[in-house]
Design an enzyme around this catalytic site. Sequence first.
Site, PDB file in Angstrom:
ATOM      1  N   ALA A   1      31.043  49.966  33.338  1.00 15.57           N
ATOM      2  CA  ALA A   1      31.725  50.757  32.317  1.00 15.57           C
ATOM      3  C   ALA A   1      30.995  52.042  31.966  1.00 15.57           C
ATOM      4  O   ALA A   1      31.616  53.071  31.707  1.00 15.57           O
ATOM      5  CB  ALA A   1      31.897  49.897  31.068  1.00 15.57           C
TER       6      ALA A   1
ATOM      7  N   GLU B   1      29.240  54.055  33.699  1.00 13.07           N
ATOM      8  CA  GLU B   1      29.016  55.029  34.775  1.00 13.07           C
ATOM      9  C   GLU B   1      30.132  56.069  34.811  1.00 13.07           C
ATOM     10  O   GLU B   1      30.899  56.182  35.764  1.00 13.07           O
ATOM     11  CB  GLU B   1      28.854  54.263  36.099  1.00 13.07           C
ATOM     12  CG  GLU B   1      27.643  53.329  36.025  1.00 13.07           C
ATOM     13  CD  GLU B   1      27.545  52.301  37.149  1.00 13.07           C
ATOM     14  OE1 GLU B   1      28.335  52.376  38.102  1.00 13.07           O
ATOM     15  OE2 GLU B   1      26.664  51.428  37.054  1.00 13.07           O
TER      16      GLU B   1
ATOM     17  N   GLU C   1      25.717  55.787  44.735  1.00 11.62           N
ATOM     18  CA  GLU C   1      25.091  55.890  43.412  1.00 11.62           C
ATOM     19  C   GLU C   1      24.879  57.378  43.186  1.00 11.62           C
ATOM     20  O   GLU C   1      24.071  58.009  43.855  1.00 11.62           O
ATOM     21  CB  GLU C   1      23.740  55.158  43.368  1.00 11.62           C
ATOM     22  CG  GLU C   1      23.806  53.652  43.594  1.00 11.62           C
ATOM     23  CD  GLU C   1      24.262  52.863  42.373  1.00 11.62           C
ATOM     24  OE1 GLU C   1      24.506  53.472  41.312  1.00 11.62           O
ATOM     25  OE2 GLU C   1      24.371  51.633  42.507  1.00 11.62           O
TER      26      GLU C   1
HETATM   27 ZN   LIG Z   1      27.086  50.485  38.908  1.00  3.58          ZN
END
Ligand SMILES: [Zn+2]
Length: 415
Positions: free
Chosen positions: A175, A177, A381
């Site tokens: 949530a 991110e 990421e």
């Molecule tokens: Zn993550």
Amino acid sequence: MRSLFLSTLIFSTALGVVVPRAGKKIDYNGFKLLRVSLSEGAEDVEAQIEELAAHVLNPGKTAHLDVVVSPSDADAVTALAATSTVLNEDVGAALAEEGELAAYEVPSETWFTAYHSYADHLSFLSDLQAGFPGQSELFTTGSSVQGRTLTGIHIWGSGGKGSKPAVLLHGTVHAREWISTMTTEYFAWQLLTKYASDATVKSLVDKFDYYIIPVVNPDGFVYSQTTDRLWRKNRQTVSGNSCVGRDINRNWPFKWEVPGGASTNPCSETYKGQAAGDSPENTGLRTQVDALKASTGIRLYLDVHSYGQYILWPYGYDCNLVVHNDAEHRSLATRAASAIQAVSGTAYTIGPACATLYATTGDSTDYTDGVGNATYSYTYELRDTGRYGFTLPANQIQPTVRETWEGFISMLKDA
Ligand SMILES: [Zn+2]
Ligand SMILES: *[C@@H]1O[C@H](CO)[C@@H](O)[C@H](O)[C@H]1NC(C)=O
């Protein structure tokens, strides 16, 4: 002992998890972001630090932990750690740099200069789709614990709807991110708005069918906006336990049962659930993966997260297992990382997930590879490497989405 200051805002449960008082948003002013390293074999110390921390930002990483701690608990955490560095003296001040949620405007480039409410993200998707009705439609795939539908946009090219191998993108499974929401939306925006004017984009849209779900964890996302900016999981309860939330990205029914890559403690940031696939969000996502596998097949799956600047591929559940097309995964990732770096200098680390970052079980990319038969499965990421972490300032949204787009189109050309 918690300070009087904090006790007016929050109270802690038996396991130290910070819970807001009813109707109050957690105030992170004065909270510190610490990067702590632990001595070898100090699992009990790690557990103690997790109890003291308001949030662990990188759960599962063993080399160091990034933890947000209240002013009154900072000294205790530092004392337990082998070494500790202050990454941020005031998490509340960093949150302020994120900016306010913007008022809704119809989609334009300025969308990518501020963060937005969940309702506005849905409006963005439907307004974007309405501009390109001949080559896109909205879809839903199941719903969340609190009944929000998981909503995405399907984009296709000259071959017609559903005629090409699938490119499937998930954002915001965790949530907090928020940059992943903006990035997946930017991809949808670019694919549709550049189709008519950019020959490269046209060829890539004609090559695949795109299924993009910017927020796969809507309840958690809403909670991160109303109540706890650093919330990660969904909002599912466990009977007999006061802690809330399953980590949807530890809940996929593939190698879920393997120990070591998720937590069985409902209070943990990486709680895997009581049974494989027992979150409704996972059910919705997995239904679509299985359906795409059975129809056109999945060429490329991306699960977009932050932070750390990694491009990772299977497997998460076993650090020694090499995926059959590891060399091809590495080749696409190498070129994507170079494309990103060429835009802005942002440096990514690439590699198989477990060996490169940490062990994860029941994660999405192991499922799309192992069950979904996707040719390529990656976790991104995004920015940064910890200074701002999840609360990337609004003035970094546009640079981040633009550089990541170059990585994405590099992968699409190669896939
Ligand atoms: Zn993550
Ligand atoms: C997996 O995908 C490949 C194409 O990439 C296809 O040839 C194969 O039949 C698929 N296998 C299954 C079990 O769906």
